[in-house]
Design an enzyme around this catalytic site. Structure first.
Site, PDB file in Angstrom:
ATOM      1  N   LYS A   1       0.852  -1.197   0.000  1.00  9.27           N
ATOM      2  CA  LYS A   1       0.000   0.000   0.000  1.00  9.27           C
ATOM      3  C   LYS A   1       0.885   1.243   0.000  1.00  9.27           C
ATOM      4  CE  LYS A   1      -4.461   1.104   2.088  1.00  9.27           C
ATOM      5  NZ  LYS A   1      -5.300   0.461   1.076  1.00  9.27           N
TER       6      LYS A   1
ATOM      7  N   GLU B   1      -3.004  -9.205   3.539  1.00  7.17           N
ATOM      8  CA  GLU B   1      -4.341  -9.368   2.973  1.00  7.17           C
ATOM      9  C   GLU B   1      -4.224 -10.196   1.699  1.00  7.17           C
ATOM     10  OE1 GLU B   1      -8.031  -6.481   1.940  1.00  7.17           O
ATOM     11  OE2 GLU B   1      -6.463  -6.516   0.429  1.00  7.17           O
TER      12      GLU B   1
HETATM   13  P1  0O2 Z   1      -6.274  -1.289  -3.192  1.00  8.13           P
HETATM   14  O1  0O2 Z   1      -5.402  -0.360  -3.932  1.00  8.13           O
HETATM   15  O2  0O2 Z   1      -6.760  -2.450  -4.026  1.00  8.13           O
HETATM   16  O3  0O2 Z   1      -5.701  -1.744  -1.883  1.00  8.13           O
HETATM   17  P2  0O2 Z   1     -11.476  -0.475   2.835  1.00  8.13           P
HETATM   18  O4  0O2 Z   1     -10.100  -1.097   2.825  1.00  8.13           O
HETATM   19  O5  0O2 Z   1     -11.651   0.622   3.803  1.00  8.13           O
HETATM   20  O6  0O2 Z   1     -11.919  -0.063   1.436  1.00  8.13           O
HETATM   21  P3  0O2 Z   1     -12.256  -2.902   4.049  1.00  8.13           P
HETATM   22  O7  0O2 Z   1     -13.537  -3.342   4.671  1.00  8.13           O
HETATM   23  O8  0O2 Z   1     -11.062  -2.781   4.926  1.00  8.13           O
HETATM   24  O9  0O2 Z   1     -12.510  -1.564   3.282  1.00  8.13           O
HETATM   25  O10 0O2 Z   1     -11.828  -3.850   2.925  1.00  8.13           O
HETATM   26  P4  0O2 Z   1     -12.657  -4.758   1.935  1.00  8.13           P
HETATM   27  O11 0O2 Z   1     -14.016  -4.239   1.633  1.00  8.13           O
HETATM   28  O12 0O2 Z   1     -12.548  -6.156   2.444  1.00  8.13           O
HETATM   29  O13 0O2 Z   1     -11.784  -4.664   0.625  1.00  8.13           O
HETATM   30  C1  0O2 Z   1     -10.944  -3.616   0.290  1.00  8.13           C
HETATM   31  C2  0O2 Z   1     -10.188  -3.972  -0.994  1.00  8.13           C
HETATM   32  O14 0O2 Z   1     -10.946  -4.911  -1.778  1.00  8.13           O
HETATM   33  C3  0O2 Z   1     -10.031  -2.774  -1.896  1.00  8.13           C
HETATM   34  O15 0O2 Z   1      -8.811  -2.204  -1.592  1.00  8.13           O
HETATM   35  C4  0O2 Z   1     -10.053  -3.366  -3.297  1.00  8.13           C
HETATM   36  O16 0O2 Z   1      -8.802  -3.940  -3.622  1.00  8.13           O
HETATM   37  C5  0O2 Z   1     -11.042  -4.488  -3.140  1.00  8.13           C
HETATM   38  N1  0O2 Z   1     -12.426  -4.050  -3.342  1.00  8.13           N
HETATM   39  C6  0O2 Z   1     -13.402  -4.024  -2.407  1.00  8.13           C
HETATM   40  N2  0O2 Z   1     -14.551  -3.586  -2.920  1.00  8.13           N
HETATM   41  C7  0O2 Z   1     -14.333  -3.336  -4.223  1.00  8.13           C
HETATM   42  C8  0O2 Z   1     -15.157  -2.863  -5.287  1.00  8.13           C
HETATM   43  O17 0O2 Z   1     -16.335  -2.592  -5.139  1.00  8.13           O
HETATM   44  N3  0O2 Z   1     -14.560  -2.736  -6.516  1.00  8.13           N
HETATM   45  C9  0O2 Z   1     -13.256  -3.042  -6.730  1.00  8.13           C
HETATM   46  N4  0O2 Z   1     -12.765  -2.884  -7.961  1.00  8.13           N
HETATM   47  N5  0O2 Z   1     -12.434  -3.476  -5.734  1.00  8.13           N
HETATM   48  C10 0O2 Z   1     -12.970  -3.623  -4.496  1.00  8.13           C
HETATM   49  P5  0O2 Z   1      -8.569  -0.634  -1.694  1.00  8.13           P
HETATM   50  O18 0O2 Z   1      -7.946  -0.187  -0.422  1.00  8.13           O
HETATM   51  O19 0O2 Z   1      -9.817   0.066  -2.135  1.00  8.13           O
HETATM   52  O20 0O2 Z   1      -7.550  -0.450  -2.840  1.00  8.13           O
END
Ligand code: 0O2
Length: 189
Positions: A37, A131
């Site tokens: 990240k 993760e």
């Molecule tokens: P990156 O760059 O991929 O790391 P949060 O982390 O706050 O968003 P939470 O509950 O901690 O939420 O995590 P969650 O919902 O388990 O999943 C977060 C990550 O899953 C995201 O990371 C995305 O990689 C993926 N993801 C979750 N929902 C979606 C979605 O609707 N569309 C897409 N394309 N990817 C999703 P990051 O941090 O957003 O970005």
């Protein structure tokens, strides 16, 4: 430390991929993508969640600094790989979110695991959180394109119609996965 944790977990998946490919089984993994990240993204998440902006706080509150995405051939491969990883005695499951059984409202599907696993340094053993996102090729294609479309529209929210269309595309990807799984089973794998 997080880079090392990514290396450890990637190797675990590569070993499992080789192991599953013995006998008549095919390799269950199509590809593996890893990412650390970015500092900007870490800061934004700490602020969004109201956590202190310290290194300790990052270690305690953020579980996705080290991220590994495993793209699998079939949906059943996702669960076989997850089970095999979680049965290893140096892997502890901290959190599981099954967005395949329970897709997000926008249609997003993947299996998310937060695991803790050790890295062995010169003079210490350190437990690290990683993760793991497991998804099929179709789920990955949808997520990549949805992310691209949403990112472009960052200052301007997607319309209700666009959201509906994206959700429909996710359902089509899911049907594609189910059909491919059926054909594969029928072909005697
Ligand atoms: P990156 O760059 O991929 O790391 P949060 O982390 O706050 O968003 P939470 O509950 O901690 O939420 O995590 P969650 O919902 O388990 O999943 C977060 C990550 O899953 C995201 O990371 C995305 O990689 C993926 N993801 C979750 N929902 C979606 C979605 O609707 N569309 C897409 N394309 N990817 C999703 P990051 O941090 O957003 O970005």
């Amino acid at each position: 430390y997080y880079k090392c944790a990514i290396m450890e977990v990637e190797t675990k998946f590569k070993v499992l991929n080789e192991n599953f490919s013995l006998g008549d089984d095919c390799n269950p993994i199509e590809s593996i993508k890893s990412r650390l990240k970015s500092p900007k993204s870490i800061m934004e998440k700490l602020i969004r969640r109201g956590y202190p902006l310290t290194v300790d706080s990052i270690e305690q509150n953020l579980f996705d600094i080290a991220g590994i995405r495993v793209i699998c051939s079939f949906t059943s491969d996702i669960y076989r790989l997850a089970d095999a990883l979680l049965s290893q005695d140096d892997v502890t499951l901290l959190q599981k979110k099954d967005y395949i059984q329970n897709p997000k409202p926008n249609g997003y599907r993947s299996l998310h695991l937060i695991i803790s696993t050790p890295i062995f340094l010169q003079s210490e053993k350190r437990m690290m959180k990683v993760e793991v996102q497991l998804r099929t090729i179709a789920m990955d294609a949808w997520a990549s394109l949805e992310h691209k479309i949403r990112y472009k529209k960052s200052n301007d929210r997607l319309s209700e119609k666009d959201c509906e269309q994206l959700s429909l595309c996710a359902a089509l990807c899911s049907q594609l996965d189910a059909k491919m799984e059926e054909i594969n089973t029928h072909c005697g794998r």
